[in-house]
Design a protein around this motif. Structure first.
Motif, PDB file in Angstrom:
ATOM      1  N   ALA A 199    -101.616 -12.242 102.329  1.00 32.91           N
ATOM      2  CA  ALA A 199    -101.627 -10.816 102.007  1.00 32.91           C
ATOM      3  C   ALA A 199    -103.036 -10.369 101.638  1.00 32.91           C
ATOM      4  O   ALA A 199    -103.485  -9.288 102.024  1.00 32.91           O
ATOM      5  CB  ALA A 199    -100.659 -10.534 100.862  1.00 32.91           C
ATOM      6  N   TRP A 200    -103.751 -11.214 100.883  1.00 30.26           N
ATOM      7  CA  TRP A 200    -105.129 -10.916 100.484  1.00 30.26           C
ATOM      8  C   TRP A 200    -106.016 -10.764 101.713  1.00 30.26           C
ATOM      9  O   TRP A 200    -106.782  -9.808 101.842  1.00 30.26           O
ATOM     10  CB  TRP A 200    -105.620 -12.062  99.603  1.00 30.26           C
ATOM     11  N   GLU A 201    -105.901 -11.704 102.651  1.00 35.45           N
ATOM     12  CA  GLU A 201    -106.746 -11.671 103.847  1.00 35.45           C
ATOM     13  C   GLU A 201    -106.386 -10.487 104.748  1.00 35.45           C
ATOM     14  O   GLU A 201    -107.276  -9.832 105.303  1.00 35.45           O
ATOM     15  CB  GLU A 201    -106.613 -12.990 104.606  1.00 35.45           C
ATOM     16  N   ARG A 202    -105.084 -10.211 104.898  1.00 39.02           N
ATOM     17  CA  ARG A 202    -104.672  -9.092 105.741  1.00 39.02           C
ATOM     18  C   ARG A 202    -105.145  -7.769 105.146  1.00 39.02           C
ATOM     19  O   ARG A 202    -105.605  -6.872 105.869  1.00 39.02           O
ATOM     20  CB  ARG A 202    -103.141  -9.091 105.894  1.00 39.02           C
ATOM     21  N   ARG A 203    -105.013  -7.626 103.837  1.00 43.88           N
ATOM     22  CA  ARG A 203    -105.442  -6.378 103.198  1.00 43.88           C
ATOM     23  C   ARG A 203    -106.950  -6.209 103.339  1.00 43.88           C
ATOM     24  O   ARG A 203    -107.442  -5.108 103.632  1.00 43.88           O
ATOM     25  CB  ARG A 203    -105.039  -6.373 101.718  1.00 43.88           C
ATOM     26  N   THR A 204    -107.710  -7.289 103.134  1.00 48.73           N
ATOM     27  CA  THR A 204    -109.162  -7.210 103.306  1.00 48.73           C
ATOM     28  C   THR A 204    -109.514  -6.775 104.721  1.00 48.73           C
ATOM     29  O   THR A 204    -110.365  -5.906 104.930  1.00 48.73           O
ATOM     30  CB  THR A 204    -109.812  -8.563 102.985  1.00 48.73           C
ATOM     31  N   ALA A 205    -108.853  -7.381 105.730  1.00 47.66           N
ATOM     32  CA  ALA A 205    -109.138  -7.029 107.122  1.00 47.66           C
ATOM     33  C   ALA A 205    -108.822  -5.558 107.388  1.00 47.66           C
ATOM     34  O   ALA A 205    -109.583  -4.857 108.074  1.00 47.66           O
ATOM     35  CB  ALA A 205    -108.346  -7.933 108.055  1.00 47.66           C
ATOM     36  N   ASP A 206    -107.700  -5.081 106.841  1.00 45.90           N
ATOM     37  CA  ASP A 206    -107.322  -3.684 107.051  1.00 45.90           C
ATOM     38  C   ASP A 206    -108.339  -2.728 106.411  1.00 45.90           C
ATOM     39  O   ASP A 206    -108.703  -1.708 107.004  1.00 45.90           O
ATOM     40  CB  ASP A 206    -105.929  -3.414 106.470  1.00 45.90           C
ATOM     41  N   VAL A 207    -108.761  -3.054 105.187  1.00 46.54           N
ATOM     42  CA  VAL A 207    -109.705  -2.178 104.493  1.00 46.54           C
ATOM     43  C   VAL A 207    -111.056  -2.179 105.212  1.00 46.54           C
ATOM     44  O   VAL A 207    -111.672  -1.119 105.389  1.00 46.54           O
ATOM     45  CB  VAL A 207    -109.863  -2.606 103.021  1.00 46.54           C
ATOM     46  N   ILE A 208    -111.513  -3.348 105.648  1.00 44.13           N
ATOM     47  CA  ILE A 208    -112.790  -3.403 106.362  1.00 44.13           C
ATOM     48  C   ILE A 208    -112.712  -2.582 107.645  1.00 44.13           C
ATOM     49  O   ILE A 208    -113.644  -1.819 107.967  1.00 44.13           O
ATOM     50  CB  ILE A 208    -113.184  -4.860 106.661  1.00 44.13           C
ATOM     51  N   ALA A 209    -111.605  -2.716 108.396  1.00 40.10           N
ATOM     52  CA  ALA A 209    -111.458  -1.942 109.628  1.00 40.10           C
ATOM     53  C   ALA A 209    -111.459  -0.442 109.326  1.00 40.10           C
ATOM     54  O   ALA A 209    -112.086   0.355 110.038  1.00 40.10           O
ATOM     55  CB  ALA A 209    -110.172  -2.347 110.346  1.00 40.10           C
ATOM     56  N   HIS A 210    -110.766  -0.064 108.260  1.00 39.32           N
ATOM     57  CA  HIS A 210    -110.721   1.354 107.877  1.00 39.32           C
ATOM     58  C   HIS A 210    -112.109   1.853 107.489  1.00 39.32           C
ATOM     59  O   HIS A 210    -112.540   2.932 107.921  1.00 39.32           O
ATOM     60  CB  HIS A 210    -109.745   1.540 106.718  1.00 39.32           C
ATOM     61  N   GLU A 211    -112.834   1.066 106.690  1.00 39.33           N
ATOM     62  CA  GLU A 211    -114.132   1.516 106.193  1.00 39.33           C
ATOM     63  C   GLU A 211    -115.197   1.524 107.280  1.00 39.33           C
ATOM     64  O   GLU A 211    -116.137   2.323 107.217  1.00 39.33           O
ATOM     65  CB  GLU A 211    -114.570   0.645 105.012  1.00 39.33           C
ATOM     66  N   HIS A 212    -115.062   0.675 108.289  1.00 40.17           N
ATOM     67  CA  HIS A 212    -116.025   0.713 109.386  1.00 40.17           C
ATOM     68  C   HIS A 212    -115.898   2.000 110.202  1.00 40.17           C
ATOM     69  O   HIS A 212    -116.791   2.319 110.992  1.00 40.17           O
ATOM     70  CB  HIS A 212    -115.857  -0.511 110.284  1.00 40.17           C
ATOM     71  N   GLY A 213    -114.819   2.734 110.003  1.00 42.39           N
ATOM     72  CA  GLY A 213    -114.680   4.043 110.637  1.00 42.39           C
ATOM     73  C   GLY A 213    -115.244   5.164 109.784  1.00 42.39           C
ATOM     74  O   GLY A 213    -115.152   6.334 110.175  1.00 42.39           O
ATOM     75  N   ARG A 214    -115.800   4.834 108.640  1.00 38.38           N
ATOM     76  CA  ARG A 214    -116.388   5.823 107.737  1.00 38.38           C
ATOM     77  C   ARG A 214    -117.861   5.500 107.528  1.00 38.38           C
ATOM     78  O   ARG A 214    -118.339   4.412 107.880  1.00 38.38           O
ATOM     79  CB  ARG A 214    -115.669   5.808 106.376  1.00 38.38           C
ATOM     80  N   ALA A 215    -118.580   6.404 106.933  1.00 38.05           N
ATOM     81  CA  ALA A 215    -119.986   6.159 106.616  1.00 38.05           C
ATOM     82  C   ALA A 215    -120.080   5.139 105.483  1.00 38.05           C
ATOM     83  O   ALA A 215    -119.247   5.133 104.566  1.00 38.05           O
ATOM     84  CB  ALA A 215    -120.659   7.467 106.193  1.00 38.05           C
ATOM     85  N   PRO A 216    -121.068   4.245 105.508  1.00 38.22           N
ATOM     86  CA  PRO A 216    -121.220   3.258 104.435  1.00 38.22           C
ATOM     87  C   PRO A 216    -121.295   3.908 103.050  1.00 38.22           C
ATOM     88  O   PRO A 216    -120.759   3.360 102.078  1.00 38.22           O
ATOM     89  CB  PRO A 216    -122.540   2.555 104.786  1.00 38.22           C
TER      90      PRO A 216
END
Length: 364
Positions: free
Chosen positions: A185-202
């Motif tokens: 769950a930790w790894e999946r959530r991290t992957a989801d958040v990273i994918a989401h944030e890469h669609g936004r400005a740093p």
């Protein structure tokens, strides 16, 4: 056996941040009046905190500038030296550069209870690096993450404690099966958040991470040790909230160092007292991970503290000695158990078991 001198040195970081327990507030000033070396270190820490609290402040007229912060063990840097070549060949700027960045950008460190001070300082440390990231967000850092993804990971990692303490998530929820292990769950959530944030400005990612960190430092549990004594389950472990704050400090510091390495900067280790708080937490978790049947090993960490890990009531089969900084890097997954600097005697298999189990604790 520790002396009064050792005890006071372990209190200096908390003294500089105004986080001493009431019973300690008279001990430190009295010792500083009699001990030149502690007084010098205290002045250095106080000057650093003063600059962090108000970057516009310059040294007082006629005052002696505080010595440069001591580089991380093993960095090869001398105080006040120029660029530092890392063992991996990467040239890194000295720790004084981190302080310079902090002077430009770091906000005041919040006044919180002792258990939350290491997290507050680690958050301030990462904030001190933010100006250095501009234009270099895609630089590789650790695992397969760039700088942007590393900050997004911290946003995801802090979120677990933030939610337990009543803070709303700052990223849309993930659709995770209910039967996932905490690691998956930790790894999946991290992957989801990273994918989401890469669609936004740093800068948007940084703003959300910083706002969530501020929220964690504003909740009652960051200020009230009694409320922080409540045990909650996080990362598969049921520990007091206070310990989970230390976990967040550990990870924030570790990734700040990762980013510093990628940018060619030396990130100073946590103040000594904070480092020992992290060491003691790691030892407790390591003892749980080893369980009651592991061959007993006497673990000693530079500074005089030692613990017997493994089966109780059986003869110690080996002794293992590690530096506090190296031990934290091992638990953080930044040292290989086969090459971490250590002194060991006795049963080699028992020692290897402790080292490998320590390295396996890394969720970073």
């Amino acid at each position: 056996m520790t002396t009064e001198h050792d005890d006071v040195r372990n209190l200096l970081a908390a003294w500089a941040f105004g986080a001493l327990d009431p019973t300690e507030r008279h001990t430190v000033p009295q010792h500083l009046a009699e001990c030149e070396s502690c007084a010098t270190e205290a002045e250095r820490l106080h000057e650093t905190v003063r600059l962090l609290d108000n970057p516009a402040l310059a040294p007082a007229p006629g005052s002696t500038p505080a010595p440069a912060p001591t580089p991380a063990p093993g960095s090869g840097a001398a105080p006040g030296s120029g660029p530092v070549p890392d063992p991996d060949g990467v040239t890194r700027r000295p720790a004084t550069d981190i302080l310079a960045a902090a002077r430009r950008s770091r906000p005041a460190v919040p006044r919180v209870a002792v258990h939350a001070v290491p997290y507050a300082v680690a958050v301030a440390g990462l904030r001190g690096l933010l100006p250095e990231m501009v234009g270099r967000w895609s630089m590789p850092v650790v695992h397969d993450w760039d700088v942007h993804a590393t900050v997004a990971h911290l946003l995801a990692a802090d979120e677990h404690l933030a939610r337990l303490l009543g803070l709303a998530p700052r990223v849309p929820p993930s659709r995770l099966p209910a039967d996932l292990s905490w690691t998956d769950a930790w790894e999946r959530r991290t992957a989801d958040v990273i994918a989401h944030e890469h669609g936004r400005a740093p800068e948007e990612t940084v703003a959300d991470w910083a706002a969530q960190a501020d929220g964690l430092l504003a909740v009652p549990e960051a200020h009230d040790p009694e409320r922080a004594a409540r045990a909650v389950e996080l990362m598969g472990l049921r520990l007091p909230v206070a310990d989970h704050y230390l976990g967040r400090a550990f990870e924030t510091w570790m990734h700040t160092d990762d980013i510093g390495r990628a940018l060619g900067l030396v990130v100073p280790p946590p103040p000594e007292r904070h480092l020992w708080q992290l060491v003691r937490l790691a030892v407790r978790i390591l003892g749980i991970a080893l369980g009651p049947t592991a061959p007993p090993v006497l673990l000693s960490v530079t500074g005089g503290e030692e613990w017997v890990l493994g089966a109780e009531g059986e003869p110690v089969q080996a002794e293992l000695a590690l530096d506090a900084y190296d031990f934290c890097l091992l638990v953080g997954g930044r040292h290989d158990p086969g090459t971490v600097p250590a002194n060991a005697t006795g049963d080699a298999a028992a020692v290897r078991n402790v080292l490998e189990r320590a390295a396996s604790l890394a969720w970073l």
